[in-house]
Design an enzyme around this catalytic site. Structure first.
Site, short mmCIF file in Angstrom:
data_model
loop_
_atom_site.label_atom_id
_atom_site.label_comp_id
_atom_site.label_asym_id
_atom_site.label_seq_id
_atom_site.Cartn_x
_atom_site.Cartn_y
_atom_site.Cartn_z
N ILE A 1 0.72 -1.43 -0.01
CA ILE A 1 0.22 -0.03 -0.27
C ILE A 1 0.93 1.28 0.01
CG2 ILE A 1 -0.79 -0.08 2.45
CD1 ILE A 1 -3.27 0.73 1.92
N ASP A 2 2.41 1.59 0.92
CA ASP A 2 2.78 1.87 0.49
C ASP A 2 3.36 2.56 -1.14
OD1 ASP A 2 2.82 2.01 2.88
OD2 ASP A 2 4.44 1.14 4.04
#
Ligand SMILES: Nc1ncnc2c1ncn2[C@@H]1O[C@H](COP(=O)(O)OP(=O)(O)O)[C@@H](O)[C@H]1O
Ligand SMILES: O=P(O)(O)OC[C@H]1O[C@](O)(COP(=O)(O)O)[C@@H](O)[C@@H]1O
Ligand SMILES: [Mg+2]
Length: 441
Positions: free
Chosen positions: A210-211
Site C-alpha cells: 500500500i506504501d
C-alpha cells in the site's frame, strides 16, 4: 557498447514442452490474440540520452513480456497450486486471489487450488489452519470485500526449510505469494531451498504494497484505492479547519519509508498546505521550521491542513527499539506527536487554535478495490498464473511502462522506491501545497 544495468533474466524449472490448453494465435492480423514468447521484450527505461550527436535509449535493459506461452511446463492435471497473502492487508488482495483461481481453473483446467491461511505461518509445521479448497464458486463475490479471504500475517517467512517441507508434504507444485518486499524475500529464499532440494516447484509473486515502495513497478495494486480513500479524510480535515477559528486539520496516512500516499493525496485533494514525508526531513522549531510556517499560514489565512506520512519525523523521538513479527521497526505515532507539539506551540504563542486530528490508516487499508485497481488486480493475477504454468520461478509479475512484465524477485527487491525530492512528483506537490521546498533551518 551495451548500457545494461540490471539482471532481468527469469529462472525456469525446465523446458516448457507441453502445448498450452489455451487456444491463441501465432500470427498477427488474424483477429485473434497471440501467444507471448519469452523473446518478447519490453524496454525498461524509456529515457533517451545523447551519444555521438544522436539520441539513443539511456539503458539497453529489457524485461520479459508477461502473458500466456504457447508451451507450458506443467501438465494441468498434475498441478496443485497454492496461494498465500502475507504482510499488512491492502485493497485488491481478494481481486488477485479471484483472478488467480479463475485463470487456473478456466484457462488451464487446473482443479486443485488451495488457499493457505495467514501467510507463511499457514505453511509452518505446527500450523493448525487447514488449506482452503478454492474454485470459481468460492471466489465468486470476494472482490466486493476488502482484506483477503485467506487472512494475512507477519512472521514465519524465514523458516524456509519448514515451509518447503510443507510444500513437499502437501504436493504443492505452484506457490503464488501475494505480498510486499518481505514476502518476496521469503519467496526468493523458498525458491533457493526448492532448488537445493532439486524439487520442481514454481514460486511466483504478485507484489503488494500500500506504501507503493517497491521498485520496478509503475505503481502497486491498491495504491489508487488508498489515495481515493484518503481524500475524504483530507476533505474533512479542511472543512473542520475552515469552520474553526484558526483551525488546523491534521491527517496521518501510511507510508513507512516512502511518502507516496501522502504526496498523491495532496495532489488529489489540493486542500493540503503541508505534506510531510519521510524523504524530506524537516525541523519543527526555528525560523524555517514547520511550526513557524504553520503559524504564518494561520495568521494569513486563518486555517491550515497538514498531511503527514507515518514514517515522517521519526527522528524527533528516540527509536522505539520494537519490531513486529516480520522484523519491521515499529514507529512512533507522528500524528499524535505533531498534534501535541502544535497544541503547546500555539498555546505558548498565545494564538487560540482548534486542532482536529484524523487517522484513517486502517480504514484506507481495508477498503475494497476501486474499479482501477480491480482491473489491475484481475490482470496481475492472470499473468502470475501464466508465468507459473510456463515453469517460471522466483519471479514476479509487474507493470512497467504500462506493460505487464515478469521480473526476477532478486532484482525487484534489490532497492526500494522512494519519492524523489528532486523529481517531478514532489515538485508538483510543492507547487500545489505552496509549502517551502525545505523546512530545515
Ligand atoms: N528478509 C526476509 N526474508 C524472508 N522472509 C521475510 C523477510 N522479511 C519478511 N519476511 C516474511 O515475509 C512476510 C511478510 O513480511 P512483512 O514485512 O510483514 O510484509 P510485506 O511482505 O508486505 O513487506 C512475513 O511472513 C515475514 O516473515
Ligand atoms: O498495523 P500493522 O499491521 O503493523 O501495519 C502497519 C504497516 O503496514 C503498512 O501499511 C504496510 O506494510 P507491509 O506492506 O510491509 O505489510 C505500513 O505502511 C504500516 O507501517
Ligand atoms: Mg514490508
Amino acid at each position: 557498447m551495451s548500457n545494461k544495468m540490471f539482471d532481468f533474466d527469469i529462472e525456469t524449472l525446465g523446458e516448457a514442452k507441453i502445448s498450452s490448453p489455451i487456444r491463441m494465435s501465432r500470427n498477427n492480423g488474424d483477429g485473434m490474440a497471440d501467444y507471448v514468447s519469452d523473446e518478447d521484450r519490453i524496454l525498461y527505461s524509456v529515457q533517451t540520452h545523447e551519444e555521438d550527436g544522436v539520441r539513443k535509449p539511456l539503458l539497453d535493459d529489457t524485461m520479459e513480456e508477461a502473458g500466456p506461452r504457447e508451451k507450458i511446463y506443467f501438465n494441468p492435471s498434475h498441478v496443485h497450486a497454492a496461494i498465500c497473502t502475507c504482510g499488512g492487508i491492502c485493497p485488491g488482495l481478494n481481486n488477485v486471489i479471484r483472478a488467480v483461481v479463475r485463470c487456473f481453473w478456466y484457462r488451464y483446467g487446473v482443479r486443485r487450488i488451495s488457499g493457505i491461511q495467514y501467510g507463511y505461518l499457514g505453511l509452518l509445521e505446527n500450523s493448525s489452519w487447514p488449506l482452503i479448497p478454492l474454485d470459481p464458486d468460492v471466489v465468486d463475490d470476494i472482490q466486493e470485500k476488502g482484506g483477503t479471504i485467506l487472512g494475512s500475517a507477519r512472521g514465519g517467512g524465514k523458516q524456509v526449510e519448514e515451509i518447503v517441507d510443507s510444500l513437499e508434504r502437501l504436493n504443492i507444485n505452484i506457490l503464488i505469494t501475494i505480498g510486499g518486499d518481505g514476502t518476496l524475500r521469503g519467496a526468493y529464499d523458498i525458491g533457493e531451498e526448492i532448488k537445493r532440494r532439486g524439487l520442481k516447484i514454481a514460486v511466483v509473486g504478485v507484489p503488494k504494497t500500500i506504501d507503493n515502495d517497491l521498485s520496478f513497478i509503475d505503481s502497486s495494486f491498491g495504491f489508487d484505492t488508498a489515495v481515493a480513500s484518503a481524500v475524504p479524510s483530507v476533505r474533512g480535515a479542511h472543512v473542520e479547519a475552515k469552520n474553526s477559528i484558526n483551525g488546523i486539520g491534521l491527517v496521518k496516512v501510511m507510508g513507512r519509508e516512502s511518502g507516496y500516499i501522502a504526496a498523491h493525496t495532496s495532489l488529489a485533494q489540493s486542500d493540503v498546505n503541508f505534506c510531510l514525508i519521510p524523504e524530506s526531513p524537516f525541523d519543527l522549531d526555528g525560523p524555517n521550521g514547520l511550526l513557524e510556517h504553520v503559524k504564518r499560514r494561520i495568521l494569513e489565512r486563518g486555517h491550515a491542513v497538514i498531511l503527514v506520512a507515518e514514517g515522517a519525523g521519526q527522528e524527533f523521538a528516540p527509536p522505539t527499539g520494537e519490531t513486529d513479527a516480520s522484523g519491521n521497526i515499529k514507529y512512533h505515532d507522528i500524528g499524535i506527536f505533531l498534534k501535541e507539539k502544535l497544541k503547546s506551540y500555539f498555546k505558548d504563542e498565545g494564538i487560540p487554535t482548534s486542532i482536529k486530528y484524523i487517522d484513517p490508516s486502517y480504514i484506507i487499508r481495508s477498503a475494497p478495490a476501486n474499479s482501477y485497481d480491480s482491473i489491475y488486480c484481475a490482470r496481475l493475477g492472470a499473468h502470475a498464473v501464466h508465468a507459473a504454468m510456463a515453469g517460471k520461478t522466483q519471479c514476479l509479475v509487474s507493470r512497467v511502462n504500462n506493460q505487464f512484465v515478469y521480473l526476477p524477485i532478486k532484482q525487484a527487491v534489490s532497492k526500494r522506491s522512494h519519492v524523489d525530492i528532486e523529481g517531478t512528483l514532489w515538485r508538483d506537490v510543492l507547487e500545489n501545497t505552496r509549502q517551502p521546498f525545505s523546512m530545515k533551518n
